[in-house]
Scaffold this active site. Sequence first.
Site, PDB file in Angstrom:
ATOM      1  N   LYS A 282       5.115 -14.434  -3.839  1.00  0.00           N
ATOM      2  CA  LYS A 282       4.135 -14.499  -2.663  1.00  0.00           C
ATOM      3  C   LYS A 282       3.420 -15.982  -3.682  1.00  0.00           C
ATOM      4  CE  LYS A 282       1.477 -10.335  -2.206  1.00  0.00           C
ATOM      5  NZ  LYS A 282       0.171  -9.080  -1.728  1.00  0.00           N
ATOM      6  N   GLU A 366      -3.159   7.338   0.286  1.00  0.00           N
ATOM      7  CA  GLU A 366      -4.786   7.628  -0.002  1.00  0.00           C
ATOM      8  C   GLU A 366      -4.590   9.123   0.390  1.00  0.00           C
ATOM      9  OE1 GLU A 366      -4.596   3.856   1.564  1.00  0.00           O
ATOM     10  OE2 GLU A 366      -3.408   4.601   2.300  1.00  0.00           O
ATOM     11  N   ARG A 394      -7.249   7.784   6.222  1.00  0.00           N
ATOM     12  CA  ARG A 394      -6.541   8.802   6.164  1.00  0.00           C
ATOM     13  C   ARG A 394      -6.687   9.316   5.020  1.00  0.00           C
ATOM     14  NH1 ARG A 394      -2.301   2.673   5.042  1.00  0.00           N
ATOM     15  NH2 ARG A 394      -1.443   3.883   6.423  1.00  0.00           N
TER      16      ARG A 394
END
Length: 638
Positions: A282, A366, A394
């Site tokens: 990243k 979640e 979710r």
Amino acid sequence: MDEILNTINSPRDLKKLSLPEMTQLANEIRQLLVKSVAKCGGHLASNLGVVELSLALHMVFDSPEDKIIWDVGHQAYVHKILTGRREQMSTLRQYGGISGFPKVEESEHDAFNTGHSSTSISAALGMALARDLQGQSNSVVAVIGDGALTAGMAFEALNHAGQEDSDLIVVLNDNEMSISKNVGAMSAYLNRLRTDPSYSRTKEEIESVLNRIPGIGPNLARAAGKFKDTVKYLMVPGIIFEELGFTYIGPVNGHDLAELKAVLSNIKKMKGPILLHTITQKGKGYEPAFQKPDIFHGVGPFDVDTGTQLKKSLKTYTEIFGDFMLNRAQRDNKLVAITAAMTSGTGLFEFSRQFPERFFDVGICEQHAVTLAAGMASSGLRPVVAVYSTFLQRAYDQIVHDVALQKLPVIFAIDRAGLVGEDGPTHHGAFDFSYLRHIPNLTIMAPADENELVDMLHSAFSMEGPVAIRYPRGVGEGVRIKSERQLLEPGQSRLIVEGQDLAIIAIGRGVSIGRDVVDILAGKGVNPLLVDARFVKPLDRRVIAGAAQKYRRLLTIEDNSLAGGFGSAIGEMLAEEGIDAELLHIALPDEFVEHGRVELLFEQLNMNPDSILERIARKWPELFSAGSRWELLKFGQN
């Protein structure tokens, strides 16, 4: 000067380039990414990490005939640049500009909308099976990050894909991070693949070792299946994927264009489900993002030379929540914090540092986060689940079945509620009132300002059963947070302005809009009542019913969907009470709202103060003098 980039108008143009030209193109793309995100804000670190991978994919595959699904879609900026949207990068995430996520309405090269994580393998498998049933032969590729791979949905799809044995390519973009640093067993497993040299051995090498054992080699290789399986589990990379029915290839250097092109070209010819494991970094190519990839995951406008973001004069609601959690934890050892790969995004970074034993980042899971909280609450702890509104969707079943049904004292700190701005329809928290308020046993609050947020968090710990507190993205109203906390009674509203002409009942961000409407109305000779409802459930039935009976004109303001939201709750309550009042609801329409600055979106949706004034004039023209009424209606036509 972007000499090569300016010649790339479609993926077909890549196939004409030499390897040195591709390397130069990668550098030019990184410069454009930094320049664009510095201006517009967006997801920088993840996109800097997939430049070579994006180039290689479009060199080998033929989009849009071949389908490439990006998961999460925030890593698709390079894909957008390569598929004809280079010139539009200056409009990234701006109203009327290109989205920060793949969007099928935007380009034929965007095969699937992906703003939430871990959906790509399911969607890709669906496309592959549809292709097979229709006798087609195109490739289908899902590019999924290692953070997204922590979610259960990704494993469900992997399991099914291995069973179906359809031609499917999954590219695992492994950069060791989702938004916060990756956690969990899968992350540890991938770390072993990255770091242990023995994991680079192939199954063929293992068989070669067995065959060379003196005397019994060939027989042992054929007969000692159990031993071979044991060795395979210890030595073969990607065995978990192999056991799920995938052919595992990698890890490979995700920044080596030559290697990526060669491997992908070979994979394209292979049959069955394939998983290519690539290692990327990243922030590669821009030092500030490389050093702080979590900060530059989703970043606002910044100075290119230093990486410094524009400072906010006020604290955000997220920061205020984080401060409260730190202060509370120092005197409440039953408080635990849970988040789903959003440590920094939800304001819990400092909490995780000071109270690591009471902080739980579960990855992008979640559903698990909510039921984990339920288990903790059932055993005497006071868990706070910090989550974005759009992601809490979710875990709907877990809120119903595992928390509310058992009346467990779980506190949901719901960040990014209402319109969130430039991230657009996949991230607007437009539905939380609607999907939460019909759940029994659940108390729902929304603060009008910073001080009220702290009072609500404080009060939640004294309430029985589950509590949800939803608050918007960004800075607050500039209200000073008092040292003394107020304990709110469930359903207790707050009178802000006395009036006599009509009643305005607002909630959350709607209170600030309501204040502006009151000020404008006062200039027109109209004096409304303004009430900060504070609670969506339970409602302050006494105050609302009294206002409806007294004023007969009731205006509600909220930044949630009109369908099933706060205004709908008031309408239902008045119907139950048999109170006949004229209602005007200001709320989000029954549509997915585009990306753009929040203030501009409110204006486009006729939810800004001037538009609300015009709507009031049309609904109740008798409130205004003839001249004022004419001016307002004329204004609305312009």
